[in-house]
Design a protein around this motif. Structure first.
Motif, PDB file in Angstrom:
ATOM      1  N   LYS A 189      48.438  35.344  18.077  1.00 16.75           N
ATOM      2  CA  LYS A 189      49.752  35.840  18.420  1.00 16.75           C
ATOM      3  C   LYS A 189      49.735  36.518  19.848  1.00 16.75           C
ATOM      4  N   LEU A 190      48.690  36.621  20.275  1.00 15.82           N
ATOM      5  CA  LEU A 190      48.256  37.438  21.418  1.00 15.82           C
ATOM      6  C   LEU A 190      48.440  36.648  22.930  1.00 15.82           C
ATOM      7  N   ASN A 191      48.817  37.455  23.591  1.00 13.63           N
ATOM      8  CA  ASN A 191      49.126  36.728  24.998  1.00 13.63           C
ATOM      9  C   ASN A 191      47.696  36.178  25.755  1.00 13.63           C
ATOM     10  N   ILE A 192      47.788  34.926  25.947  1.00  9.86           N
ATOM     11  CA  ILE A 192      46.461  34.552  26.504  1.00  9.86           C
ATOM     12  C   ILE A 192      46.696  34.133  27.949  1.00  9.86           C
ATOM     13  N   ILE A 193      45.903  34.867  28.818  1.00 11.71           N
ATOM     14  CA  ILE A 193      45.478  34.712  30.138  1.00 11.71           C
ATOM     15  C   ILE A 193      44.341  33.760  30.328  1.00 11.71           C
ATOM     16  N   TYR A 194      44.606  32.528  30.953  1.00 15.30           N
ATOM     17  CA  TYR A 194      43.593  31.645  31.123  1.00 15.30           C
ATOM     18  C   TYR A 194      42.844  31.607  32.506  1.00 15.30           C
ATOM     19  N   SER A 195      41.592  31.540  32.357  1.00 14.65           N
ATOM     20  CA  SER A 195      40.790  31.297  33.585  1.00 14.65           C
ATOM     21  C   SER A 195      39.847  30.396  33.421  1.00 14.65           C
ATOM     22  N   GLY A 196      39.485  29.650  34.475  1.00 12.28           N
ATOM     23  CA  GLY A 196      38.376  28.630  34.593  1.00 12.28           C
ATOM     24  C   GLY A 196      38.892  27.194  34.841  1.00 12.28           C
ATOM     25  N   GLY A 197      38.353  26.866  36.149  1.00 10.78           N
ATOM     26  CA  GLY A 197      38.531  25.418  36.515  1.00 10.78           C
ATOM     27  C   GLY A 197      39.904  24.952  36.804  1.00 10.78           C
ATOM     28  N   VAL A 198      40.852  25.872  36.992  1.00 11.64           N
ATOM     29  CA  VAL A 198      42.288  25.221  37.139  1.00 11.64           C
ATOM     30  C   VAL A 198      42.060  24.801  38.629  1.00 11.64           C
ATOM     31  N   SER A 199      42.566  23.298  38.886  1.00 12.58           N
ATOM     32  CA  SER A 199      42.356  22.907  40.192  1.00 12.58           C
ATOM     33  C   SER A 199      43.582  21.955  40.608  1.00 12.58           C
ATOM     34  N   SER A 200      44.428  21.865  39.908  1.00 12.87           N
ATOM     35  CA  SER A 200      45.721  20.961  40.139  1.00 12.87           C
ATOM     36  C   SER A 200      46.907  21.638  39.808  1.00 12.87           C
ATOM     37  N   ILE A 201      48.071  21.231  40.498  1.00  9.76           N
ATOM     38  CA  ILE A 201      49.414  21.664  39.783  1.00  9.76           C
ATOM     39  C   ILE A 201      49.532  20.953  38.253  1.00  9.76           C
ATOM     40  N   GLU A 202      49.009  19.826  38.293  1.00  7.84           N
ATOM     41  CA  GLU A 202      48.860  19.329  37.024  1.00  7.84           C
ATOM     42  C   GLU A 202      48.406  20.079  35.683  1.00  7.84           C
ATOM     43  N   ASP A 203      47.172  20.768  36.201  1.00  5.83           N
ATOM     44  CA  ASP A 203      46.464  21.630  35.202  1.00  5.83           C
ATOM     45  C   ASP A 203      47.599  22.671  34.638  1.00  5.83           C
ATOM     46  N   ILE A 204      48.154  23.141  36.015  1.00  5.93           N
ATOM     47  CA  ILE A 204      49.260  24.399  35.778  1.00  5.93           C
ATOM     48  C   ILE A 204      50.183  23.915  34.849  1.00  5.93           C
ATOM     49  N   LYS A 205      50.883  22.884  35.008  1.00  3.43           N
ATOM     50  CA  LYS A 205      52.097  22.276  34.268  1.00  3.43           C
ATOM     51  C   LYS A 205      51.531  22.327  32.828  1.00  3.43           C
ATOM     52  N   ASN A 206      50.242  21.884  32.529  1.00  2.84           N
ATOM     53  CA  ASN A 206      49.768  21.606  31.231  1.00  2.84           C
ATOM     54  C   ASN A 206      49.623  22.808  30.351  1.00  2.84           C
ATOM     55  N   LEU A 207      49.078  23.859  31.276  1.00  2.00           N
ATOM     56  CA  LEU A 207      48.951  25.165  30.640  1.00  2.00           C
ATOM     57  C   LEU A 207      50.162  26.026  30.058  1.00  2.00           C
ATOM     58  N   LYS A 208      51.316  25.664  31.088  1.00  2.00           N
ATOM     59  CA  LYS A 208      52.644  26.187  30.975  1.00  2.00           C
ATOM     60  C   LYS A 208      53.322  25.591  29.560  1.00  2.00           C
ATOM     61  N   ARG A 209      52.761  24.328  29.388  1.00  2.00           N
ATOM     62  CA  ARG A 209      53.524  23.294  28.170  1.00  2.00           C
ATOM     63  C   ARG A 209      52.833  23.868  27.008  1.00  2.00           C
ATOM     64  N   ILE A 210      51.616  24.163  26.956  1.00  2.00           N
ATOM     65  CA  ILE A 210      50.813  24.711  25.672  1.00  2.00           C
ATOM     66  C   ILE A 210      51.284  26.184  25.403  1.00  2.00           C
ATOM     67  N   GLY A 211      51.762  26.855  26.282  1.00  2.00           N
ATOM     68  CA  GLY A 211      52.319  28.257  25.900  1.00  2.00           C
ATOM     69  C   GLY A 211      51.300  29.505  26.469  1.00  2.00           C
ATOM     70  N   VAL A 212      50.486  29.044  27.320  1.00  2.00           N
ATOM     71  CA  VAL A 212      49.668  30.087  28.028  1.00  2.00           C
ATOM     72  C   VAL A 212      50.510  31.352  28.805  1.00  2.00           C
TER      73      VAL A 212
END
Length: 235
Positions: A189-212
């Motif tokens: 239930k915690l807020n997850i701030i993710y770090s590591g290897g993000v290298s494209s706009i597609e990565d960002i879209k996918n992270l948003k989609r899964i609820g980061v």
């Protein structure tokens, strides 16, 4: 989701390292304060600052951090070498919004409890760093026989934020392992701030989609693989 640019400081300079290795710099800029101002001018609503000298035990960059706080009008989270209440208090007194703690807090839950008692759960972030699905500590040099989720579950009632780093992809600019991140995000239930290897706009879209909750981006912005303005415009 927050897009959070990373400013790693070593020897008073803004640097980017490969796999956290201080001997393997891919970038060095002279003025971290100017870098911070540039990110804010491009629309950043939050900044992620790591004091690498503090983390390595070779000194600190508190003066630079104080200058960043004074020169930008957005909140800042700071990590690197926060191993006692006094250091955390010093940072909070400088105007830092959140302190990030890792090894000391994972090895000593009482330390984390003291921080939360003193500052509240809004001001404390636990860094959980994963390699081959096991938590690593002490600058990724030692492995604990627990998965990231096991550690997160132990601290779930105490915290609000986790900074989750996948060391397997960090600094390599080869993209993210979405399954690993999704497993963490969907099971706490915690807020997850993710770090590591993000290298494209597609990565960002996918992270948003899964609820980061937030994503820390370093090398990809500095190398021009991701436009900070474009990334923020997606959110």
């Amino acid at each position: 989701m927050l897009i959070i640019p990373a400013i790693d400081i070593k020897d008073k300079k803004c640097v980017q390292l490969v796999q956290g290795n201080p001997n393997n710099k891919i970038l060095e800029l002279d003025n971290p304060v100017e870098v911070a101002k540039k990110f804010v001018n491009e629309g950043a609503k939050y900044l992620h600052v790591i004091d690498l000298d503090g983390a390595l035990g070779t000194g600190d960059n508190l003066d630079i951090i104080e200058e960043i706080v004074k020169n930008v009008n957005v909140p800042i989270e700071v990590g690197g070498g926060i191993r006692d209440l006094e250091k955390a208090k010093k940072l909070i007194d400088l105007g830092v919004d959140r302190v990030i703690v890792g090894t000391k807090a994972i090895l000593n839950k009482k330390f984390l409890e003291e921080l939360v008692d003193e500052f509240g759960k809004d001001r404390v972030v636990l860094a959980v760093e994963s390699k081959n699905n096991k938590v690593v500590i002490k600058g990724w040099k030692e492995k604990i026989d627990k998965s990231p989720l096991e550690i997160i579950k132990e601290y779930e009632d105490l915290l609000k934020y986790i900074l989750f780093t996948n060391v397997d992809t960090e600094g390599l600019m080869r993209g993210i392992n979405l399954d690993v991140i999704k497993d963490v995000v969907t099971n706490t239930k915690l807020n997850i701030i993710y770090s590591g290897g993000v290298s494209s706009i597609e990565d960002i879209k996918n992270l948003k989609r899964i609820g980061v909750y937030g994503v820390v981006i370093g090398s990809a912005i500095y190398k021009g693989k991701i436009s900070l303005k474009e990334a923020i415009s997606l959110i």
